[in-house]
Design an enzyme around this catalytic site. Sequence first.
Site, short mmCIF file in Angstrom:
data_model
loop_
_atom_site.label_atom_id
_atom_site.label_comp_id
_atom_site.label_asym_id
_atom_site.label_seq_id
_atom_site.Cartn_x
_atom_site.Cartn_y
_atom_site.Cartn_z
CE LYS A 111 43.14 37.29 43.67
NZ LYS A 111 43.02 37.53 45.11
CE LYS A 194 37.11 29.22 44.89
NZ LYS A 194 38.37 29.49 45.63
CE LYS A 197 34.83 35.84 48.50
NZ LYS A 197 35.87 36.49 49.29
#
Length: 330
Positions: A111, A194, A197
């Site tokens: 991140k 992945k 969202k």
Amino acid sequence: MKRILSGIKPTGNLTLGNYIGALKHFKDFQDSGDVYIFIADLHALTLPIDPKFLNDNTRDVAAFYLASGLDPIKCTIFTQSSVPAHAELNAIVQNYLYMGELSRMTQFKEKSAKMQESAIGLGLFAYPVLMAADIVLYDADIVPVGEDQIQHVELTRDLVNRMNKRYGKILTLPNYQVNKVGARIMSLTDPSVKMSKSDPKGDIFLKEPLDSMRKKIMSAVTDSGSEVKYDPENKPGISNLLTIYASLKEIDIPTAEAHFKGYRYGDFKKEVADAVIDEMTPFKARYEQIIADKSYLEVLRAGAKKASLIANATLKRVQNAVGLLDIDEH
């Protein structure tokens, strides 16, 4: 009876990946364990987030928990921020974890690599510290997590061993548990990453219309071959769809492969889409009802009271062990 603890961070619109990886399985624990499921709203603050979105999404996660089959009579559902002991224990245990350990956390490195150094907050760096506090507060024996959270549970185990060696057995050593099938659902447009969202085309969001879900599955990336076979390296798109199907049907991958032997890709996708729609139709109906009647509010209130009893006992035990003065006993 084993105590099970897990939670979801309300930072984005939840996806089919969240449902398969977490929501669908939480209810499986409630008949055999003492289950605590929370909404990790304090963790949601580690990156910038719109206040209204956080508020609304917290409500949605609570409703999703109930719609997925969690029974508030059998388990405890609460928000992290409604139990102050999370923050209080965090302030103590942060002194028993070290910057070198935290800097090696894969999630932090991934991140922070996408951010300017001046934008990286302390909360993002210390995220695993608060997660460790979350886990040990409830004397959790089992922590169901996704594969990307295993490292954080292992760090929690290091913390427990470190503090128990120094102060005696004051904390319970947790073990992580990952689903055998469906632990990692990938994007429909790029099956190398992945379902996360944040990709409107590749993610199936739990709140989107059923016809949109079907359309995305029918448009999912596959390959130039013709065999429905589980081979993540050479056939990642097909393998991802097989994983989705097997997870929803609660069968293993070889059984799913055998079922689709001889299928053309179009027919295969249609049956996967049918499985998703069959699962999501009643789930979404329950969600809408719970949002409408606001029954999640009383569940969260009652859950916070029950969770606080356990959390406060652990906090007091740790405070006493490290030498903080208990003014109620003097």
